[in-house]
Design an enzyme around this catalytic site. Structure first.
Site: not given
Ligand code: DSN
Length: 413
Positions: A51, A53, A196, A222, A225, A231
């Site tokens: 973790y 954060e 985008d 992203t 692609k 991903r």
């Protein structure tokens, strides 16, 4: 996967089944690709246990001696790749990246101009079914009869609606955007400009098309692609938006970043910095051009007058009297995967539209070039012609599978 095989044969079998499907099938969905084995290893690493954060140097939990340099490394590589002032590599994927960007610069009720979905925009750019469309006031702009974005209409809409944000970005639009013209319109009306680039990030990284990052205030993407990473999502922006973007990603929208994913992003960015990635990106664009020409020769109507990117949008209904759904199904039966897609102002429904979208970025990763694209178009045409003849489709499936075996995805697996 020896541990998985021993412990959980069900999941193991599903993974090996998917592996076989990917190996034997022809993947032409315009948003998919094959990551390297190094990317897969980073994704499956122990960073998934951690973790983190916050941001490097400012975390909420201890034990960050490896996550901090990792996240900084991913950021530095992304900056080098795209020439961005500021990069946030934490967005889990494209839709959250866009939500984070909206939340960073907009208040509920603010107006946004985004491209209409049927003209090649994206769901997250204001489709009524999305959460963002319930929070913000989206106005759609379209392409013109020539298949270009109608800049004059865009300017008119911008002057009329005075949006806070003007958004570019596509999931099926295939023509090169005029970055200067677009961002000048935003400047004229005092709007923030956002692009985008999810579909074309790899083409930009590989310098097959011009880099829009210097032109726009905010750029979302992203990483999976054309960029051929895991991903995931990423946001780049001008320095003045850095604080707002970071605050919006965490704690505004997401919890802990997925550090295994960030590790895999870093590996993919290093791959995209290599000269071989430039060769790949240029080949993708060449392959798409051959796809466009061969389909046109065979009587298919290509939307937007052609492509400058990695994909084409084909009106199969007006070209061959077959719906997008029928074409997608027949191609699937024959081992070729595409998706049905709306065409501009499609008179048909989204679940059975007039078009299909075909992308070549995944098969280019497998080493397919112009010669192979011509053969593939031959099969596509034949499949669409015999679309309800199951016996014929099964025969073609065998030929496609045999052909695909010659282009292994992961040769040593
Ligand atoms: N699902 C991706 C695409 O196919 O374009 C983006 O939403």
């Amino acid at each position: 996967m020896k541990n998985l095989k021993k412990q959980d044969s069900k999941v193991y079998e599903l993974i090996t089944g998917e592996m076989k499907r990917q190996q034997e099938g022809m993947e032409l969905i315009a948003s998919e690709n094959y990551v390297s084995k190094a990317v897969l290893e980073a994704l499956g690493s122990v960073f998934t246990n951690k973790y983190s954060e916050g941001y490097p140097g400012k975390r909420y939990y201890g034990g960050q001696m490896f996550t901090d340099p990792l996240e900084n490394l991913a950021i530095e590589r992304a900056k080098k790749l795209f020439g961005a002032d500021h990069v946030n590599v934490q967005p889990h994927s494209g839709a959250p990246a866009n939500m984070i960007a909206y939340n960073a610069v907009l208040k509920p009720g603010d107006t946004v101009l985004g491209m209409d979905l049927s003209h090649g925009g994206h769901l997250t750019h204001g489709h009524p079914l999305t959460l963002s469309a319930q929070i913000y006031n989206f106005i759609g702009y379209k392409s013109n009869a020539k298949g270009e974005i109608d800049y004059a209409e865009l300017e008119k809409l911008a002057k009329k609606h005075k949006p806070k944000l003007i958004l570019a970005g596509f999931s099926a639009y295939t023509r090169q955007l005029d970055y200067k013209k677009f961002t000048d319109i935003a400047k004229k009306v005092g709007a923030i400009s956002m692009f985008d680039i999810a579909h074309i990030a790899g083409l930009i990284a590989g310098k097959a098309i011009e880099n829009p990052v210097p032109f726009f205030d905010i750029v979302t993407t992203t990483t999976h692609k054309t960029l051929r990473g895991p991903r995931g999502g990423m946001i780049m922006c001008k320095a003045e938006f850095a604080k707002a973007i970071d605050k919006s990603a965490f704690p505004g929208f997401q919890g802990g970043p997925h550090m295994n994913n960030i590790a895999a992003k870093a590996v993919a960015f290093a791959e995209a910095l290599k000269p071989s990635f430039k060769i790949y990106a240029k080949q993708v664009v060449k392959n798409a051009k051959v796809l466009e020409k061969e389909l046109t020769k065979r009587g298919y109507k290509i939307m937007f007058g052609g492509t400058d990117y990695h994909m084409v949008l084909v009106d199969v209904m007006s070209s061959k009297g077959v719906t997008g759904k029928q074409a997608e199904h027949a191609l699937d039966e024959a081992g070729i995967t595409v998706n049905k897609n709306m065409i501009p102002d499609d008179p048909r429904s989204p679940m059975d539209p007039s078009g299909i979208r075909i992308g070549v970025q995944a098969i280019t990763s497998r080493g397919m070039k112009e010669k192979e694209i011509k053969m593939i178009v031959g099969w596509i045409d034949e499949i669409i012609l015999v679309h309800d003849d199951e016996k014929k489709l099964a025969e073609i499936r065998k030929v496609v599978a045999k052909f695909c075996k010659k282009y292994p995805i992961y040769p040593a697996v």
